[in-house]
Design a protein around this motif. Structure first.
Motif, PDB file in Angstrom:
ATOM      1  N   VAL A 259       0.851  -1.190   0.000  1.00 16.48           N
ATOM      2  CA  VAL A 259       0.000   0.000   0.000  1.00 16.48           C
ATOM      3  C   VAL A 259       0.885   1.238   0.000  1.00 16.48           C
ATOM      4  CG1 VAL A 259      -1.823   1.248   1.197  1.00 16.48           C
ATOM      5  CG2 VAL A 259      -1.784  -1.249   1.256  1.00 16.48           C
ATOM      6  N   LYS A 260       0.916   1.917  -1.123  1.00 15.77           N
ATOM      7  CA  LYS A 260       1.786   3.083  -1.275  1.00 15.77           C
ATOM      8  C   LYS A 260       1.102   4.307  -0.673  1.00 15.77           C
ATOM      9  CE  LYS A 260       4.054   1.323  -5.420  1.00 15.77           C
ATOM     10  NZ  LYS A 260       3.384   0.025  -5.416  1.00 15.77           N
ATOM     11  N   LYS A 261       1.328   4.521   0.588  1.00 16.82           N
ATOM     12  CA  LYS A 261       0.731   5.657   1.275  1.00 16.82           C
ATOM     13  C   LYS A 261       1.491   6.931   0.901  1.00 16.82           C
ATOM     14  CE  LYS A 261      -0.694   2.872   5.234  1.00 16.82           C
ATOM     15  NZ  LYS A 261      -0.588   2.704   6.716  1.00 16.82           N
ATOM     16  N   PRO A 262       0.777   7.987   0.609  1.00 22.15           N
ATOM     17  CA  PRO A 262       1.467   9.257   0.308  1.00 22.15           C
ATOM     18  C   PRO A 262       2.179   9.787   1.546  1.00 22.15           C
ATOM     19  CG  PRO A 262      -0.905   9.592   0.520  1.00 22.15           C
ATOM     20  CD  PRO A 262      -0.691   8.113   0.549  1.00 22.15           C
ATOM     21  N   GLY A 263       3.244  10.541   1.318  1.00 23.73           N
ATOM     22  CA  GLY A 263       3.995  11.083   2.435  1.00 23.73           C
ATOM     23  C   GLY A 263       3.139  11.985   3.307  1.00 23.73           C
ATOM     24  N   SER A 264       3.345  11.909   4.587  1.00 26.90           N
ATOM     25  CA  SER A 264       2.535  12.689   5.533  1.00 26.90           C
ATOM     26  C   SER A 264       3.280  13.898   6.094  1.00 26.90           C
ATOM     27  CB  SER A 264       2.081  11.790   6.690  1.00 26.90           C
ATOM     28  OG  SER A 264       3.196  11.209   7.354  1.00 26.90           O
ATOM     29  N   SER A 265       4.600  13.916   5.943  1.00 28.23           N
ATOM     30  CA  SER A 265       5.361  15.049   6.479  1.00 28.23           C
ATOM     31  C   SER A 265       5.156  16.296   5.621  1.00 28.23           C
ATOM     32  CB  SER A 265       6.852  14.701   6.557  1.00 28.23           C
ATOM     33  OG  SER A 265       7.062  13.570   7.393  1.00 28.23           O
ATOM     34  N   ASN A 266       5.230  17.443   6.261  1.00 26.90           N
ATOM     35  CA  ASN A 266       4.992  18.717   5.578  1.00 26.90           C
ATOM     36  C   ASN A 266       6.034  18.932   4.482  1.00 26.90           C
ATOM     37  OD1 ASN A 266       4.627  21.420   4.827  1.00 26.90           O
ATOM     38  ND2 ASN A 266       3.896  21.960   6.875  1.00 26.90           N
ATOM     39  N   TYR A 267       5.542  19.203   3.260  1.00 28.71           N
ATOM     40  CA  TYR A 267       6.465  19.358   2.134  1.00 28.71           C
ATOM     41  C   TYR A 267       7.338  20.601   2.278  1.00 28.71           C
ATOM     42  CZ  TYR A 267       3.163  22.832   0.319  1.00 28.71           C
ATOM     43  OH  TYR A 267       2.367  23.922   0.160  1.00 28.71           O
ATOM     44  N   VAL A 268       6.906  21.576   3.089  1.00 28.35           N
ATOM     45  CA  VAL A 268       7.718  22.782   3.302  1.00 28.35           C
ATOM     46  C   VAL A 268       9.052  22.401   3.950  1.00 28.35           C
ATOM     47  CG1 VAL A 268       7.831  25.007   4.483  1.00 28.35           C
ATOM     48  CG2 VAL A 268       5.667  24.226   3.489  1.00 28.35           C
ATOM     49  N   THR A 269       8.980  21.482   4.901  1.00 26.76           N
ATOM     50  CA  THR A 269      10.223  20.999   5.521  1.00 26.76           C
ATOM     51  C   THR A 269      11.117  20.345   4.485  1.00 26.76           C
ATOM     52  OG1 THR A 269       9.021  20.605   7.592  1.00 26.76           O
ATOM     53  CG2 THR A 269      11.160  19.522   7.329  1.00 26.76           C
ATOM     54  N   GLY A 270      10.522  19.531   3.620  1.00 27.88           N
ATOM     55  CA  GLY A 270      11.293  18.876   2.571  1.00 27.88           C
ATOM     56  C   GLY A 270      11.910  19.857   1.606  1.00 27.88           C
ATOM     57  N   ILE A 271      11.147  20.889   1.220  1.00 29.06           N
ATOM     58  CA  ILE A 271      11.675  21.902   0.299  1.00 29.06           C
ATOM     59  C   ILE A 271      12.835  22.656   0.937  1.00 29.06           C
ATOM     60  CG2 ILE A 271      11.118  24.083  -0.848  1.00 29.06           C
ATOM     61  CD1 ILE A 271       8.308  22.985  -1.354  1.00 29.06           C
ATOM     62  N   THR A 272      12.689  22.997   2.221  1.00 26.41           N
ATOM     63  CA  THR A 272      13.755  23.722   2.921  1.00 26.41           C
ATOM     64  C   THR A 272      15.026  22.891   2.974  1.00 26.41           C
ATOM     65  OG1 THR A 272      12.082  24.819   4.294  1.00 26.41           O
ATOM     66  CG2 THR A 272      14.366  24.900   5.049  1.00 26.41           C
ATOM     67  N   PHE A 273      14.868  21.634   3.362  1.00 30.03           N
ATOM     68  CA  PHE A 273      16.026  20.740   3.481  1.00 30.03           C
ATOM     69  C   PHE A 273      16.696  20.521   2.132  1.00 30.03           C
ATOM     70  CE2 PHE A 273      17.414  16.284   3.022  1.00 30.03           C
ATOM     71  CZ  PHE A 273      18.513  16.305   3.855  1.00 30.03           C
ATOM     72  N   THR A 274      15.915  20.093   1.141  1.00 27.18           N
ATOM     73  CA  THR A 274      16.492  19.795  -0.177  1.00 27.18           C
ATOM     74  C   THR A 274      16.989  21.061  -0.870  1.00 27.18           C
ATOM     75  OG1 THR A 274      14.259  19.912  -1.143  1.00 27.18           O
ATOM     76  CG2 THR A 274      15.079  17.739  -0.498  1.00 27.18           C
ATOM     77  N   GLY A 275      16.371  22.208  -0.583  1.00 30.81           N
ATOM     78  CA  GLY A 275      16.834  23.455  -1.190  1.00 30.81           C
ATOM     79  C   GLY A 275      18.233  23.821  -0.737  1.00 30.81           C
ATOM     80  N   ILE A 276      18.481  23.688   0.568  1.00 23.78           N
ATOM     81  CA  ILE A 276      19.822  23.979   1.100  1.00 23.78           C
ATOM     82  C   ILE A 276      20.843  23.003   0.526  1.00 23.78           C
ATOM     83  CG2 ILE A 276      21.221  24.032   3.194  1.00 23.78           C
ATOM     84  CD1 ILE A 276      18.681  24.900   4.705  1.00 23.78           C
ATOM     85  N   MET A 277      20.488  21.701   0.512  1.00 26.35           N
ATOM     86  CA  MET A 277      21.426  20.689  -0.004  1.00 26.35           C
ATOM     87  C   MET A 277      21.679  20.911  -1.493  1.00 26.35           C
ATOM     88  SD  MET A 277      22.146  19.097   2.702  1.00 26.35           S
ATOM     89  CE  MET A 277      23.219  17.914   1.898  1.00 26.35           C
ATOM     90  N   ALA A 278      20.629  21.239  -2.252  1.00 23.90           N
ATOM     91  CA  ALA A 278      20.782  21.450  -3.690  1.00 23.90           C
ATOM     92  C   ALA A 278      21.695  22.638  -3.979  1.00 23.90           C
ATOM     93  CB  ALA A 278      19.410  21.660  -4.331  1.00 23.90           C
ATOM     94  N   ALA A 279      21.602  23.704  -3.176  1.00 20.96           N
ATOM     95  CA  ALA A 279      22.451  24.871  -3.385  1.00 20.96           C
ATOM     96  C   ALA A 279      23.924  24.510  -3.200  1.00 20.96           C
ATOM     97  CB  ALA A 279      22.047  25.987  -2.415  1.00 20.96           C
ATOM     98  N   VAL A 280      24.218  23.742  -2.161  1.00 26.85           N
ATOM     99  CA  VAL A 280      25.601  23.326  -1.903  1.00 26.85           C
ATOM    100  C   VAL A 280      26.099  22.432  -3.029  1.00 26.85           C
ATOM    101  CG1 VAL A 280      27.106  22.048  -0.339  1.00 26.85           C
ATOM    102  CG2 VAL A 280      25.311  23.534   0.590  1.00 26.85           C
TER     103      VAL A 280
END
Length: 514
Positions: A259-280
């Motif tokens: 059962v592929k449950k969609p992610g429940s964590s706030n995508y804003v947190t994901g964008i913030t995290f991946t945005g910083i990593m992507a910049a580096v």
């Protein structure tokens, strides 16, 4: 409640036991002290044939999709007899086991409905069930036996002759469990006795004396006890492994969908995290393109040459690439679906691909300076495989129903089979010999003893006149004499293409110098 397959296995227990015994005999003949001979692909094909027989006896029809796993297994078996490399002998066997488990899972369950995490979880369940099902071989159908005994007991109250008949039946029914108990004790003693004999010399002497006393015939006094233990252990290992695998496979219920449950964590947190990593990562990737690929030497730190710069940081880049692989998968799974997040994960994945290219380019430059070794070839192969895997990871970011695990399995399987057939030790020897300006002692010793006999044919092309050190020439002659002697002692059962080719090259090299 037992599945219908394990019920059929219990119903036909005698047939499964007899077939397991036959398989144990064939397993011992093919593999005892012979893990890379011509009999290895034979036992590989025999194992697949027995698995089909076991499936049919349990009422399971062979599926066409399983054929691709069987083809990979057969290719790995053939590859083993074509090389003398211990690395490939080991990992070919590991690959055969893994592909076999996946093929059997495909036979019984709808594995196409399993996601990445579900596939990994159920794979470990299969492995654990295989191990704990070893005891199934030593268990009889106790429930059926108790029912029959009770039925006999009910009849005994009316007629004494029936009571005697029931007693005789009970006696014969106990014979099977007794024999299984003896077999289990022998299996345990095969493991325990050698350890006890190595731990205490007095026990070893007493046991040897007892063994000689129990062999009154002179022709039996020179029996190789260690050889007997090895043969019995190999036989029991093959027999028990086959029976236990299917007992565990039929007993477990691995069905159902992931059962592929969609992610429940706030995508804003994901964008913030991946945005910083992507910049580096974008900054780092830009530096790689400018100063490594385009070679803008003027911007290098003081005191650092281009060669030194290229050789640094390889292992760190490899480690970061693996971390990014896990990071992308986790972020895509736990965070809510968002377009910006997908773009940032794609940017991280593309930057990781640039890091992989950077690491590979650094290794190529290092090889140009210090020649090839098996580890360097293995690393380059791994980087190429990791790059192809990341293509699938990028695709899975936008395609949620993409079967990433099966994609990774296919990529690793195909690339590894091609790698095993390439006989890299021979390629390494050829490259190093052709690019060597002068044969150094350390270089020659690595070719002879750091590589397998796959390299013997290339080493035979060396001209002794090019080797100024007489000691090195003597070592080279001893190397070929040893290979020639081993080739002459090789039996038909132990025949290996690579060792046979090495023996032929060694004999030709020695005959030219007589």
């Amino acid at each position: 409640m037992d599945s219908i397959f394990i019920q059929r296995m219990k119903k036909n227990r005698r047939w499964f036991l007899i077939m397991s015994l036959i398989y144990g005999v064939l397993f011992t003949f093919c593999l005892y002290r012979n893990l890379s001979g011509i009999t290895f692909p034979v036992i590989t094909a025999v194992s697949l044939w027995f698995s089909v027989l076991f499936l049919r006896k349990a009422g399971i029809t062979f599926q066409k999709g399983t054929l691709r796993y069987f083809v990979g297994i057969l290719l790995l078996g053939i590859s083993t007899v074509l090389t003398d490399s211990g690395f490939f002998h080991f990992f070919n066997s590991v690959g055969i086991i893994l592909l076999f488990m996946m093929g059997m899972a495909h036979q019984l369950y709808k594995d196409s409905e399993w996601g990445f995490t579900e596939y990994v979880k159920k794979f470990f369940i299969m492995l654990w069930t295989w191990i704990i099902s070893v005891g199934e071989l030593f268990r009889g159908n106790r429930k059926n036996t108790e029912v029959k005994i009770k039925a006999d007991g009910a009849d005994c109250t009316e007629d004494t002759p029936k009571e005697n008949t029931g007693a005789r039946k009970m006696k014969w029914k106990n014979a099977g469990p007794v024999l299984l108990g003896i077999l289990a004790a022998l299996l345990m003693l095969i493991i325990v006795l050698p350890l006890l004999m190595m731990s205490d010399k007095i026990f070893l002497q007493i046991f040897n004396s007892l063994f000689r006393f129990l062999n009154p015939f002179r022709f039996m006094r020179n029996i190789d006890f260690g050889n007997i233990i090895g043969i019995v252990f190999t036989f029991l290992f093959g027999m028990v492994s086959l029976y236990a695998f299917f007992a565990g496979l039929f007993k477990m219920n691995l069905g159902g969908t992931d059962v592929k449950k969609p992610g429940s964590s706030n995508y804003v947190t994901g964008i913030t995290f991946t945005g910083i990593m992507a910049a580096v990562y974008v900054l780092y990737s830009g530096i790689q393109i400018l100063f490594l690929f385009l070679r803008l030497d003027s911007g290098l730190p003081d005191g650092v040459t281009y060669s030194q710069y290229a050789h640094q940081g390889f292992w760190q880049l490899l480690f970061v690439s693996l971390i990014n692989f896990v990071t992308v998968l986790v972020c895509a799974k736990i965070f809510e679906d968002n377009r910006v997040l997908k773009i940032l994960l794609t940017v991280i994945s593309v930057c990781t691909c640039i890091m992989i290219l950077s690491a590979a380019y650094r290794m190529v430059l290092y090889v140009g300076e210090y020649d090839l070794s098996f580890l360097r070839v293995l690393v380059l192969w791994f980087l190429a495989v990791l790059m192809i895997i990341f293509f699938g990871v990028i695709y899975s970011i936008f395609k949620k129903d993409f079967m990433l695990f099966r994609y990774i399995t296919a990529v690793v399987s195909v690339c590894y089979i091609l790698f095993s057939f390439s006989r890299p030790d021979a390629l390494i020897a050829r490259y190093n010999i052709q690019n060597a300006q002068e044969t150094e002692e350390t270089d020659l010793y690595y070719l002879m003893y750091g590589l397998s006999e796959d390299a013997a044919g290339e080493i035979a092309g060396l001209d002794v006149r090019d080797i100024k050190d007489s000691g090195m020439a003597t070592d080279l002659e001893n190397y070929f004499k040893e290979i020639s002697g081993e080739n002459q002692r090789m039996s038909l059962r132990e025949w290996n293409y690579s060792r046979a080719a090495a023996g032929k090259a060694a004999e030709e090299w020695l005959s030219e110098r007589e």
